[in-house]
Write a protein that holds these residues in place. Structure first.
Motif: not given
Length: 1482
Positions: A446-450, A958-959, A963-966, A1182-1185
């Motif tokens: 959704r946010i990427s679409s926005m 960059f977005h 977003l993926r990092t967050v 840090k990623s949780e994955h």
């Protein structure tokens, strides 16, 4: 020339002294009348006014020192020299003019006035005198000119000597006056800013900034290391206009100098005019020095005005935002205005004065062109102003048309940014709910679409910029072509002998260059200014929006009686409401007014209330009285309007009928959703109340916070994070409650504040505050609590009941209402237990996990703070792509070549015209026109490539990375990182990347290539000048090296200082009801002003150091120009005039472009910080994955619902475990209750199942699949989680919130909403496509919506994390805010829809565990101490079963209380489904 002739000439106004004194001098009479008398007269007029002003202040500012005596001595000697000159003029041997004696007399009097003024200035001013310094500087220069004239006269040598002595003394006095007085200021003035104590020279040269550069070069700067703001930080339009006009004058001296220099260079080398050559050197130096100083001062004053306007606008926005209604208050909208819109206004105002000044410059340039090219000068006018044959506007007219679209398209873009930031901000504030509900993929999409929509909308705005850029360069490129063509054709046809010779070509080229700058500046300035007007329009619309209208009648308590305890414990505020009244016009208290004497604090008469005055009210026919110093409880079903009634008492909803009377304007208020400002626990509790340590400790004990604070790493100095994210739900609620109690207000209103507490903690806090000896009862505080639960009704002195219809209410005591036929009589409630529970101060649930989060400190990114990093540029290029970058570089280089080479081509053409006038005209004109057309084409290609092609690529990448990092970050990240910092990455940094950074990169690279080309042309014209280039480059490198170390840090500090300002803005708007209830608005404004001043320091100083850089670069250009002219004058006859013209024209162009280059470069370096921050953020977060999470489970998994914990140890950090060795097996369809004392790790166990904490040992299997091998998002989407705080995606439809996967038919969604009784609300707002925000769901209704969403998920496993605490007691927190109907509804849903599901639920109220759960898991300090059927465990007794011990510890007091109650009141004992006390076993 004979002496007699020179005497006659010197006695005339001149000003040129003809052939006297080598033909290079002014007449003596002109020097007396113009250079001496006016400046002395001005001093004599200004000095008395200044002396009177300083003496009226009457405050000496300096200590005793020797400097004042040195100044006095210098002026005594100066006066003596003037007396000597006056006497010498009266001698018979002297040859004066008609004005020599008056000039000498005025000079003597002015020296005496200087003596007096200097003494007064020294004592009563803390800075060097500007009047004295200006007078001494200019009069010394003028007297030096006059002394030269006298010295060259053979008959006035004695006067010349006296004049020379006076010049020397003036220079001595000037040197003394220029010394700053900081070292001799009195202690009271030692902390003044360097700018405020600097003299006129220091201000002109910006040398007051040198200490800042030294500190910035050597150390890492902090905001406290910066200069404080000058209290006189303001600038007027008059100053700006004055400085702009001076700068324009110096600018247009340049073509005259080129013409004069070329004319001089074309003469024979043996001509006797060497003095004129030296004069040209001095003239070039003075012109470029004047340009440097006047331009620097004009820009500095402009930026001072911008800084002042910024402070005023932010203050106005904050004032308005805190005055809005709670329904109109939108934190994101207000924040966008304060950040993005004010940034645009800043950009527009930087060049606002250029708009009118550019028009004047264009007119002057055209006039001067007419002198060179005659009627052909109309060509650039036509090119600039009219339409061409293709009926498309060009230059100014085209730009005006283009900018008319800027406002609308920029508004659309900003609106798109605002929507995206709103959703992102909401997501960041609810990450636990987002992860638990498995919504990360949905929100990412959704946010990427926005973001894609935002970039598409901004594309229209960016294409307008290219249109403007093309128009800006159209006239400068075409005008010389058309003008030289027209002149050549006219000259050839008229045969008047005129031709394009070297002098005419290069003088005209310099004028074209000076015409190009204002034309380009006008277009860009107009575009920016119109854009700023659009932002002003948005701000104006915001400022004109409706404000909260407090229609309550607020009565002053200052004359009312109060108990002694009240007067000793509570302080009355001196700040009163605007509507506060003591008496009516007759002098009597209004009828029905609540006062302490008549025992009523709040009174509502026939009230009707609603959130929208244009719609039907939510509540009508409300008439209530709240007794003073008593405990009043407001009850009713979920959605009955309890919170609305509380807000009506606070004046936060519209009063549509009736009247509301309240005693006192300040009421302590604790909202249903705890509100916090980012800061420490102590700061959150004390807030803006006076500090009282003894009272503070009592409040902590009463709210059961003492033990919590002992466990926190820094005690009450622990930072709680944005929205209190570090705190658990119970801690957050109790700290909010503690703030309300600590404030010591006469009235305290609590909206369902006990909903998030477990039974034991709730019992402790309630009795500590409202028990028989509770803190609030002892303080005689009027307490109003709204709740759906009925347990505390017997404790209330007064009860107000809403029945859910929205019309009317009933009120009375518990005994009165129990015997009536109303809502209360239908409830089964136990009698009050006034025995005080154990004072054990519990640590709130899951605090062990929260403590770990609190200990995680935000990682401070110092990347590139002082020094740059080439890796940042390559990171940016990789985000764009190498191929688009190379296309851009090629287009720019081609553009610069086609723009610069025509200068050489014109030199060849002029040389050909000198030999054969007007021959091969078509050849030279054709090539010249072709180069111009190619330059325009390559310019548009390069701009399009950067702004239209490359910006969306970088912006999207960059977005997406951010977003993926967050979304992939662990929960510990959100606890340790302020949400405001993360929001800055998504808002300000992305905005820089979308617009400011690409424009800065485009301008920097283009100007760099252009400067290289122009230096090459200067070297071609005067090859000896090239010897200085290595030294020039070394000096430029040194300047930027020193400058960037400081400017980068200032830019970082500018961004850092904005974060708390933005956070305060957002938090204030979010907590408007709370802040206004407490009466803290004024205190909040003071906090804003402090943060704003702190933010203004780096903001203003960043502009100031940029002005220093501009001045230094102007001085470099002055040095190159003077060096070039020296070489021309000394090598006359060696350098060809044509190449000299090439060099001189390119010096002018280089002077313009060098400043632009460094400005663009520094802007790029500061804007590239956005890339640096994003790179650091995405790299270091840090990623949780984990690498092993790669297995894809079957599509039907989980199909049965079996869960097994096999020796599981887990925690947020690898070094510590909050769960230790948990082993248990859950069969499909079993109902499991997770219980334990507070802090036992119940929420950690739920978080572990959803992989929100890391499993260090053991494993968890679901239907025999190890969840540690499955991607976490897959686990979260396959299990159904209902978090404690309901999460709905604001701005999206009901359908998307109910069915995030968007795979179910509408009928299924409608059925689920009907089951939770929300469909009627949805249907009334337009059905499933209605925005979720339009439903205005209460807290309980939001939780019901989440249950409906859970029903629509196909998983056989449901996990409830204290989820229905706001709507039901079913196996959760056992009810915090429930009514009987909702309780029955939830139980029916659970039995009908979830009877075959495996359910895990946190249990606080243990009675529900007996019948609602098959098994209970008892945790203690993260260890599973017991697991089994609850009734079997209870039968083992407290000695053998931890569950039984926990059960009995909470039930013992209840049984004794019931026995006591039976003894007092007979056999009436009712038990309630909502009562969390323990029922006797059957």
């Amino acid at each position: 020339m004979a002496s007699s002739d020179c005497i006659s000439i010197d006695n005339s106004l001149g000003p040129h002294a003809s052939d006297c004194r080598g033909g290079f001098d002014l007449t003596l009479f002109f020097e007396d009348v113009v250079l001496t008398i006016p400046i002395a007269s001005l001093l004599l007029l200004a000095a008395p006014c200044r002396v009177f002003y300083l003496l009226s202040k009457g405050t000496v500012k300096v200590k005793a020192d020797y400097l004042r005596y040195l100044k006095v001595l210098s002026y005594v000697l100066l006066s003596a020299s003037h007396v000597a000159a006056l006497v010498l003029w009266t001698r018979a041997s002297a040859v004066p003019t008609r004005a020599s004696l008056p000039a000498a007399a005025l000079s003597f009097v002015s020296s005496l006035s200087l003596l007096v003024l200097s003494y007064v200035e020294h004592l009563y001013s803390y800075r060097p005198s500007s009047i004295i310094n200006l007078f001494l500087l200019f009069s010394a220069l003028f007297d030096a000119t006059r002394t030269r004239t006298l010295w060259l006269q053979p008959y006035n040598r004695s006067v010349a000597i006296a004049s020379l002595v006076s010049v020397v003394f003036k220079l001595v006095a000037f040197s003394l006056e220029a010394i700053e007085k900081r070292h001799i200021l009195l202690p009271a003035y030692q902390n003044l800013t360097p700018e405020s104590t600097s003299g006129i020279l220091s201000q002109w040269l910006f040398s007051w900034q040198l200490p800042l550069f030294r500190a910035g070069y050597s150390n890492a700067l902090g905001i406290n290391d910066l200069f404080h703001l000058d209290k006189h930080l303001k600038s007027t339009l008059l100053h700006s206009k004055l400085q702009q006009r001076w700068s324009t004058g110096f600018t247009f001296c340049q073509p005259f100098l080129i013409s004069a220099t070329l004319a001089w260079a074309e003469r024979d080398s043996d001509s006797d005019d060497q003095d004129q050559g030296y004069g040209l050197i001095g003239a070039w130096f003075l012109v470029y020095l004047g340009i440097a100083i006047t331009m620097g001062q004009h820009q500095h004053l402009t930026f001072r005005a911008i800084s002042m306007a910024r402070g005023q606008l932010i203050s106005m926005l904050f004032d308005k935002a805190t005055d809005l209604t709670i329904t109109a208050a939108d934190p994101t909208a207000a924040l966008t205005l304060m950040s993005a819109d004010i940034e645009r206004i800043d950009m527009g105002w930087r060049t606002a004065h250029d708009i009118w000044a550019n028009l004047i410059e264009i007119g002057i340039a055209i006039y001067l062109l007419e002198r060179q090219l005659g009627i052909a000068c109309l060509i650039p006018v036509a090119t600039a102003l009219v339409e061409d044959s293709a009926d498309s506007s060009v230059s100014i007219v085209g730009s005006v048309i283009a900018v008319s679209f800027v406002m609308a398209r920029q508004a659309m873009w900003l609106e798109a940014i605002e929507k995206r930031i709103a959703v992102t901000s909401q997501m960041l504030g609810s990450m636990k709910g987002v992860k638990m509900c498995g919504l990360t993929s949905v929100l990412e999409a959704r946010i990427s679409s926005m973001r894609d929509d935002e970039l598409h909308i901004s594309g229209k705005f960016r294409r307008l910029l290219i249109w403007n850029m093309g128009l800006a360069y159209l006239a400068p490129i075409l005008a010389p072509i058309f003008t030289f063509t027209a002149y050549s054709l006219l000259a050839r046809n008229q045969g008047d002998g005129g031709t394009l010779d070297t002098n005419r070509v290069f003088t005209s080229l310099s004028l074209f260059a000076l015409l190009q700058e204002p034309l380009t500046s006008f277009v860009t300035s107009l575009s920016s200014f119109v854009g700023s007007i659009g932002c002003f329009s948005r701000i104006q619309a915001f400022l004109e929006s409706d404000v909260r209208s407090d229609q309550r009648l607020v009565h002053d308590t200052s004359n009312s009686g109060s108990s002694s305890s009240q007067s000793t414990l509570f302080k009355q505020s001196n700040e009163k409401s605007a509507s506060e009244t003591n008496v009516d016009e007759s002098g009597e208290a209004p009828e029905g007014s609540p006062t302490r004497e008549n025992g009523v604090t709040i009174k509502i008469q026939d009230g009707a209330f609603g959130y929208d005055s244009d719609k039907d009210p939510n509540l009508t026919d409300i008439s209530i009285e709240v007794p003073s110093s008593q405990f009043t409880m407001i009850v009713g079903p979920v959605g009955s309007g309890k919170s609305t009634l509380l807000k009506a008492i606070l004046g936060e909803v519209s009063l549509m009928a009736g009247a509301v009377h309240v005693t006192g304007s300040e009421i302590a208020y604790c909202d249903q959703t705890p509100w916090h400002m980012n800061g420490t626990v102590r700061a959150s509790i004390i807030a803006f109340s006076p500090v009282d340590e003894r009272w503070y400790e009592q409040v902590l004990q009463a709210c059961a916070l003492t033990q919590d604070l002992r466990q926190l790493p820094k005690g009450d100095q622990t930072t709680i994070g944005s929205k209190g994210i570090v705190l658990s739900g119970g801690q957050s609620q109790r700290i909010s409650l503690a703030r309300a109690v600590y404030a010591r207000k006469d009235t305290i209103i609590l909206d369902d504040v006990f909903s998030g507490l477990d039974a034991h903690t709730e019992n402790v806090v309630f009795h500590n505050l409202l028990g028989g000896k509770g803190l609030l009862r002892r303080s005689n505080t009027t307490v109003v609590i709204a709740s759906s639960r009925s347990k505390r009704l017997p404790y209330a002195d007064h009860i107000i009941c809403l029945d859910g219809t929205g019309k009317g209410c009933e009120q009375g005591t518990f005994q009165e209402l129990s015997t009536s036929d109303g809502y209360v009589s239908q409830l089964l409630v136990t009698s009050a237990d006034w025995t005080h529970p154990s004072a054990t101060d519990p640590l709130d649930d899951d605090s062990a996990a929260k403590l770990e989060l609190a200990q995680l400190e935000e990682e401070k990114d110092e990347a590139g703070r002082r020094t740059g990093d080439i890796a940042i540029y390559t990171y940016y290029i990789r985000a764009i792509g190498w191929i688009p970058t190379f296309i851009f570089i090629f287009a720019i280089c081609a553009f610069i070549f086609c723009q610069s080479f025509p200068t050489i081509w014109l030199n060849w053409w002029a040389a050909a015209n000198a030999e054969e006038p007007h021959q091969r005209l078509g050849y030279y004109l054709g090539i010249y026109a072709m180069l111009g057309a190619l330059a325009l084409i390559f310019l548009i290609v390069s701009c399009w490539q950067m702004i239209v092609t490359m910006v969306p690529l970088s912006g999207k990448n960059f977005h997406s990375n951010l977003l993926r990092t967050v979304l992939n970050a662990p929960m510990s990240f959100f606890a340790a990182t302020d949400a405001g910092v993360t929001i800055n990455r998504f808002s300000q940094d992305l905005q820089l990347i979308d617009m400011d950074l690409p424009i800065a990169a485009l301008n920097t690279f283009a100007t760099f290539v252009l400067c290289i080309a122009q230096l090459a042309l200067v070297a071609v014209g005067s090859y000896y000048t090239a010897i200085a280039f290595p030294f020039l480059f070394a000096a430029l490198w040194l300047v930027q090296h020193v400058y960037l170390r400081t400017s980068r840090q200032l830019r970082f500090m500018d961004l850092e200082a904005k974060s708390p300002l933005y956070a305060l803005f957002t938090e204030s708007v979010t907590g408007l009801a709370t802040l206004r209830a407490f009466g803290w608005r004024r205190a909040l404004e003071e906090k804003l002003y402090n943060l704003l001043d702190r933010s203004q320091r780096p903001f203003y100083l960043l502009y100031a150091v940029q002005r220093w850089l501009t001045l230094v670069l102007d001085m470099f250009v002055a040095g190159i120009a003077v060096l070039l002219v020296i070489l021309i004058t000394q090598l006359r006859g060696v350098l060809p005039p044509g190449l000299i013209g090439v060099a001189l024209v390119n010096v002018i162009l280089f002077s313009q472009n060098l400043k632009l280059l460094l400005m663009f470069w520094t802007n790029l370096e500061t804007h590239i910080g956005a890339i640096s921050r994003i790179k650091s953020f995405t790299t270091h977060t840090k990623s949780e994955h984990e690498v092993q999470e790669k297995e894809v489970p079957p599509p039907t998994w989980p199909s049965q619902g079996g869960i097994e914990f096999d020796n599981v140890s887990a925690g947020y950090k690898s070094s510590e475990n909050v769960l230790k060795g948990i082993s248990l097996a859950i069969q499909p369809g079993q109902k499991i209750g997770i219980c334990g004392r507070t802090g036992s790790g119940k929420s950690s166990m739920v978080s572990c199942l959803f992989r929100m904490i890391d499993i260090h040992d053991g494993r968890i299997t679901v239907d025999n699949v190890d969840i540690t091998t499955i991607p976490r998002e897959e686990v979260r989407t396959r299990l159904v989680g209902v978090p404690q705080d309901a999460f709905l995606i604001d701005g999206s439809s009901v359908r998307l919130n109910a069915d995030p996967a968007e795979k179910l038919p509408d009928a299924a969604v409608e059925d689920a909403l009907q089951l939770v009784e929300l469909w009627d609300i949805v249907a009334s707002k337009g059905g499933l496509d209605a925005p979720i925000d339009d439903l205005h769901l209460s807290h309980g209704q939001r939780q019901l919506f989440c249950i409906a969403r859970a029903m629509l998920r196909p998983s056989p496993i449901i996990v409830l994390d204290e989820a229905t605490s706001r709507c039901s007691k079913w196996s959760l927190t056992h009810s915090s805010s429930v009514d009987a109907h909702t309780d029955e509804l939830i139980q029916r849903i659970m039995k009908e829809r979830f009877s075959n599901h495996t359910i895990l639920s946190i249990v606080h109220k243990l009675e529900s565990a007996l019948d609602d759960f098959d098994l209970v898991a008892v945790l203690d300090a993260g260890v599973l101490v017991e697991f089994g059927p609850p009734r079997e465990l209870l039968q083992q007794g407290a000695d053998k079963s931890p569950f039984a011990a926990l059960y009995e510890s909470l039930s013992s007091k209840v049984h004794s209380a019931k026995d006591a109650d039976v003894a007092r009141s007979g056999p009436r004992v009712d038990t309630s489904a909502e009562d969390d006390t323990i029922s006797p076993l059957a």
